[in-house]
Scaffold this motif. Structure first.
Motif, mmCIF file in Angstrom:
data_model
loop_
_atom_site.group_PDB
_atom_site.id
_atom_site.type_symbol
_atom_site.label_atom_id
_atom_site.label_comp_id
_atom_site.label_asym_id
_atom_site.label_seq_id
_atom_site.Cartn_x
_atom_site.Cartn_y
_atom_site.Cartn_z
ATOM 1 N N LEU A 55 -2.803 -3.090 19.231
ATOM 2 C CA LEU A 55 -1.543 -2.566 18.217
ATOM 3 C C LEU A 55 -1.679 -3.492 17.247
ATOM 4 C CD1 LEU A 55 0.789 -0.850 18.104
ATOM 5 C CD2 LEU A 55 1.961 -2.548 19.594
ATOM 6 N N ASP A 56 -2.051 -5.048 17.348
ATOM 7 C CA ASP A 56 -1.779 -5.824 16.270
ATOM 8 C C ASP A 56 -2.677 -5.610 15.181
ATOM 9 O OD1 ASP A 56 0.284 -7.331 17.448
ATOM 10 O OD2 ASP A 56 -1.100 -8.723 18.519
ATOM 11 N N MET A 57 -3.985 -5.226 15.595
ATOM 12 C CA MET A 57 -5.267 -4.852 14.773
ATOM 13 C C MET A 57 -5.039 -3.498 14.140
ATOM 14 S SD MET A 57 -9.042 -5.187 16.210
ATOM 15 C CE MET A 57 -9.171 -3.904 16.833
ATOM 16 N N GLY A 58 -4.389 -2.437 14.768
ATOM 17 C CA GLY A 58 -4.041 -1.308 14.011
ATOM 18 C C GLY A 58 -2.723 -1.557 12.942
ATOM 19 N N SER A 59 -1.839 -2.427 13.416
ATOM 20 C CA SER A 59 -0.847 -2.720 12.215
ATOM 21 C C SER A 59 -1.517 -3.503 11.159
ATOM 22 C CB SER A 59 0.390 -3.561 12.954
ATOM 23 O OG SER A 59 1.096 -2.958 13.951
ATOM 24 N N TRP A 60 -2.459 -4.709 11.526
ATOM 25 C CA TRP A 60 -2.908 -5.135 10.453
ATOM 26 C C TRP A 60 -3.578 -4.175 9.334
ATOM 27 C CZ3 TRP A 60 -8.613 -5.797 10.722
ATOM 28 C CH2 TRP A 60 -9.057 -6.473 9.588
ATOM 29 N N LEU A 61 -4.420 -3.120 9.831
ATOM 30 C CA LEU A 61 -5.242 -2.305 9.041
ATOM 31 C C LEU A 61 -4.130 -1.521 8.140
ATOM 32 C CD1 LEU A 61 -7.752 -0.996 8.068
ATOM 33 C CD2 LEU A 61 -7.792 0.630 10.026
ATOM 34 N N ALA A 62 -3.299 -0.950 8.939
ATOM 35 C CA ALA A 62 -2.115 0.013 8.160
ATOM 36 C C ALA A 62 -1.586 -0.830 7.117
ATOM 37 C CB ALA A 62 -1.205 0.302 9.278
ATOM 38 N N ASN A 63 -1.292 -1.890 7.393
ATOM 39 C CA ASN A 63 -0.421 -2.896 6.430
ATOM 40 C C ASN A 63 -1.225 -3.082 5.216
ATOM 41 O OD1 ASN A 63 2.085 -2.784 7.672
ATOM 42 N ND2 ASN A 63 1.556 -4.409 9.092
ATOM 43 N N HIS A 64 -2.407 -3.574 5.534
ATOM 44 C CA HIS A 64 -3.624 -3.920 4.687
ATOM 45 C C HIS A 64 -3.837 -2.728 3.598
ATOM 46 C CE1 HIS A 64 -7.380 -4.744 3.186
ATOM 47 N NE2 HIS A 64 -7.335 -6.150 3.170
ATOM 48 N N ASN A 65 -4.021 -1.538 4.213
ATOM 49 C CA ASN A 65 -4.262 -0.208 3.282
ATOM 50 C C ASN A 65 -3.006 -0.150 2.463
ATOM 51 O OD1 ASN A 65 -6.650 0.250 4.352
ATOM 52 N ND2 ASN A 65 -5.949 1.848 5.650
ATOM 53 N N ARG A 66 -1.732 -0.266 2.782
ATOM 54 C CA ARG A 66 -0.508 0.010 2.096
ATOM 55 C C ARG A 66 -0.438 -0.813 1.014
ATOM 56 N NH1 ARG A 66 4.820 1.739 4.904
ATOM 57 N NH2 ARG A 66 3.947 3.629 4.800
ATOM 58 N N ALA A 67 -0.685 -2.206 1.350
ATOM 59 C CA ALA A 67 -0.524 -3.266 0.007
ATOM 60 C C ALA A 67 -1.313 -2.975 -0.790
ATOM 61 C CB ALA A 67 -0.715 -4.672 0.867
ATOM 62 N N HIS A 68 -2.865 -2.863 -0.653
ATOM 63 C CA HIS A 68 -3.795 -2.732 -1.677
ATOM 64 C C HIS A 68 -3.632 -1.510 -2.343
ATOM 65 C CE1 HIS A 68 -5.901 -6.533 -1.132
ATOM 66 N NE2 HIS A 68 -5.810 -6.413 0.418
ATOM 67 N N LEU A 69 -3.056 -0.189 -1.770
ATOM 68 C CA LEU A 69 -2.647 0.735 -2.361
ATOM 69 C C LEU A 69 -1.822 0.581 -3.552
ATOM 70 C CD1 LEU A 69 -3.019 3.440 0.563
ATOM 71 C CD2 LEU A 69 -4.349 3.387 -1.612
ATOM 72 N N GLU A 70 -0.775 -0.013 -3.129
ATOM 73 C CA GLU A 70 0.292 -0.610 -4.280
ATOM 74 C C GLU A 70 -0.426 -1.394 -5.206
ATOM 75 O OE1 GLU A 70 3.387 0.384 -4.685
ATOM 76 O OE2 GLU A 70 3.613 1.442 -2.773
ATOM 77 N N GLN A 71 -1.485 -2.155 -4.914
ATOM 78 C CA GLN A 71 -1.998 -3.084 -5.804
ATOM 79 C C GLN A 71 -2.850 -2.169 -6.801
ATOM 80 O OE1 GLN A 71 -4.806 -5.798 -4.218
ATOM 81 N NE2 GLN A 71 -4.829 -7.198 -5.843
ATOM 82 N N ILE A 72 -3.558 -1.331 -6.326
ATOM 83 C CA ILE A 72 -4.421 -0.323 -7.333
ATOM 84 C C ILE A 72 -3.476 0.715 -8.004
ATOM 85 C CG2 ILE A 72 -5.697 1.740 -6.868
ATOM 86 C CD1 ILE A 72 -7.274 0.646 -4.707
ATOM 87 N N ALA A 73 -2.068 0.916 -7.494
ATOM 88 C CA ALA A 73 -1.161 1.659 -8.383
ATOM 89 C C ALA A 73 -0.936 1.040 -9.334
ATOM 90 C CB ALA A 73 -0.072 2.220 -7.212
ATOM 91 N N ALA A 74 -0.812 -0.281 -9.482
ATOM 92 C CA ALA A 74 -0.262 -1.088 -10.388
ATOM 93 C C ALA A 74 -1.532 -1.241 -11.364
ATOM 94 C CB ALA A 74 -0.151 -2.581 -9.844
ATOM 95 N N HIS A 75 -2.622 -1.086 -11.079
ATOM 96 C CA HIS A 75 -3.867 -1.118 -11.968
ATOM 97 C C HIS A 75 -3.857 0.358 -12.658
ATOM 98 C CE1 HIS A 75 -6.465 -4.618 -11.222
ATOM 99 N NE2 HIS A 75 -5.695 -4.778 -10.351
ATOM 100 N N ARG A 76 -3.550 1.366 -11.963
ATOM 101 C CA ARG A 76 -3.538 2.727 -12.500
ATOM 102 C C ARG A 76 -2.580 2.967 -13.458
ATOM 103 N NH1 ARG A 76 -5.458 8.193 -11.305
ATOM 104 N NH2 ARG A 76 -4.391 9.345 -12.863
ATOM 105 N N SER A 77 -1.464 2.374 -13.445
ATOM 106 C CA SER A 77 -0.435 2.562 -14.183
ATOM 107 C C SER A 77 -0.519 2.056 -15.840
ATOM 108 C CB SER A 77 0.906 1.659 -14.105
ATOM 109 O OG SER A 77 0.572 0.189 -14.019
ATOM 110 N N ARG A 78 -1.896 1.181 -15.694
ATOM 111 C CA ARG A 78 -2.246 0.888 -17.232
ATOM 112 C C ARG A 78 -3.187 2.119 -17.808
ATOM 113 N NH1 ARG A 78 -6.094 -4.028 -17.167
ATOM 114 N NH2 ARG A 78 -7.304 -2.765 -15.738
ATOM 115 N N ALA A 79 -3.495 2.948 -17.119
ATOM 116 C CA ALA A 79 -4.246 3.998 -17.739
ATOM 117 C C ALA A 79 -3.284 5.189 -18.054
ATOM 118 C CB ALA A 79 -5.525 4.482 -16.459
ATOM 119 N N ASP A 80 -2.329 5.326 -17.547
ATOM 120 C CA ASP A 80 -1.555 6.449 -17.716
ATOM 121 C C ASP A 80 -0.501 6.276 -19.142
ATOM 122 O OD1 ASP A 80 -2.466 7.699 -15.425
ATOM 123 O OD2 ASP A 80 -1.000 6.712 -14.078
#
Length: 325
Positions: free
Chosen positions: A300-325
């Motif tokens: 359960l800890d490991m699954g939480s880690w992966l889910a949270n990790h994805n969400r954080a880096h998706l937000e980071q990528i979205a911030a990069h993406r905003s420069r292109a829009d």
């Protein structure tokens, strides 16, 4: 508004009671009243739980720059007040408050310029003394500069974690599945149509570009699958990891040379693999534990880690993406 004020007052009272119960439990142990200490420790847990439930509902953005700014102001006032008190306790509290102020004020200034704190400004690793709260950046000290506690009494604080004693960002199985299921589409959406120059661009020196962030997400999803597979089939030999530090897996992978479509496709495959294995888990399987560099953690800890990790880096990528829009 009146209800919110009442709830905030209840949360604050419970937060204070949690600390008071823990201090009283220590005294009870010293006095040999172990059953009293047991009740006080349980009461502290319950008070903390009620305070956190309420604060979650009231704090829309608990990690906002506004909260960091408030903490900075509170620490500044506390340091001034402690400086006017002549006692050993005040001197110790002053040392601790000044160590925390340095980190929090640097964070405040970084957040005025950036979406998140850059690690060149606040170290990737923070170490906090479990006895007094003194904060140290980058390297665990041999002894606490404030209270003298040994190195074993320092807790590590890193950007990502599998579990904490406070159960911060712990996800339940259904939430893990939902977050993982959404991640490939979110990554593909943020990478689609972005010029290669933007995919390779960096917001600051030393920071990852979009392709490297996506590559890191692939590495972590594949790492999760290897670790979960070792739990489900412990007889199967597992290949040695290239690095004990997950973020170092990125090195030498050539992700910058891949297209956005290649990166999103590989991430989707890794997440599908993870979801397939998760689908086989029974209730008891989520309690099974795996050995990591940081210690033994549950599935359960490991699954939480992966889910949270994805969400954080998706937000980071979205911030990069905003420069292109």
């Amino acid at each position: 508004m009146e209800d919110a004020s009442s709830l905030r007052a209840i949360a604050e009272r419970n937060a204070i009671n949690a600390i008071r119960c823990l201090a009283a439990a220590e005294r009870a142990v010293d006095e040999g009243r172990l059953n009293t200490a047991k009740v006080l420790r349980a009461a502290a847990l319950a008070s903390r739980g009620r305070a956190l439930i309420i604060e979650r509902s009231l704090s829309v953005d608990a990690m906002s720059p506004l909260l960091i700014a408030t903490l900075t102001e509170d620490l500044h006032r506390e340091i001034e007040a402690l400086g006017g008190i002549s006692s050993p306790v005040a001197a110790l509290a002053l040392d601790v408050a000044e160590s925390v102020y340095g980190v929090v004020d640097t964070t405040r200034r970084s957040l005025e310029r950036n979406r998140d704190v850059f690690e060149r400004e606040v170290a990737q690793f923070l170490f906090g003394c479990l006895e007094c709260g003194y904060l140290v950046e980058e390297q665990r000290p041999d002894v606490c500069p404030a209270c003298g506690s040994i190195a074993a009494e320092f807790e590590l604080f890193a950007p990502f974690f599998s579990s904490t004693s406070e159960r911060i960002a712990r996800r339940q199985p259904a939430e893990i599945v939902a977050m993982l299921s959404e991640a490939p589409g979110a990554l593909a959406g943020n990478m689609a149509g972005v010029p290669d120059a933007i995919l390779r661009g960096r917001l600051a020196a030393g920071e990852w570009c979009m392709k490297e962030i996506a590559g890191h997400m692939i590495d972590i999803a594949e790492l999760f699958c290897r670790r979960l597979r070792s739990v489900l089939d412990p007889e199967t030999p597992q290949a040695a990891e290239r690095s004990p530090l997950p973020w170092k897996l990125l090195e030498g992978q050539g992700y910058e040379e891949m297209t956005g479509e290649e990166l999103t496709s590989r991430f989707s495959v890794a997440v599908d693999d993870a979801l397939s294995m998760i689908a086989t888990l029974g209730t008891a399987d989520w309690r099974k534990r795996v050995e990591l560099v940081s210690g033994r953690v549950s599935v359960l800890d490991m699954g939480s880690w992966l889910a949270n990790h994805n969400r954080a880096h998706l937000e980071q990528i979205a911030a990069h993406r905003s420069r292109a829009d």
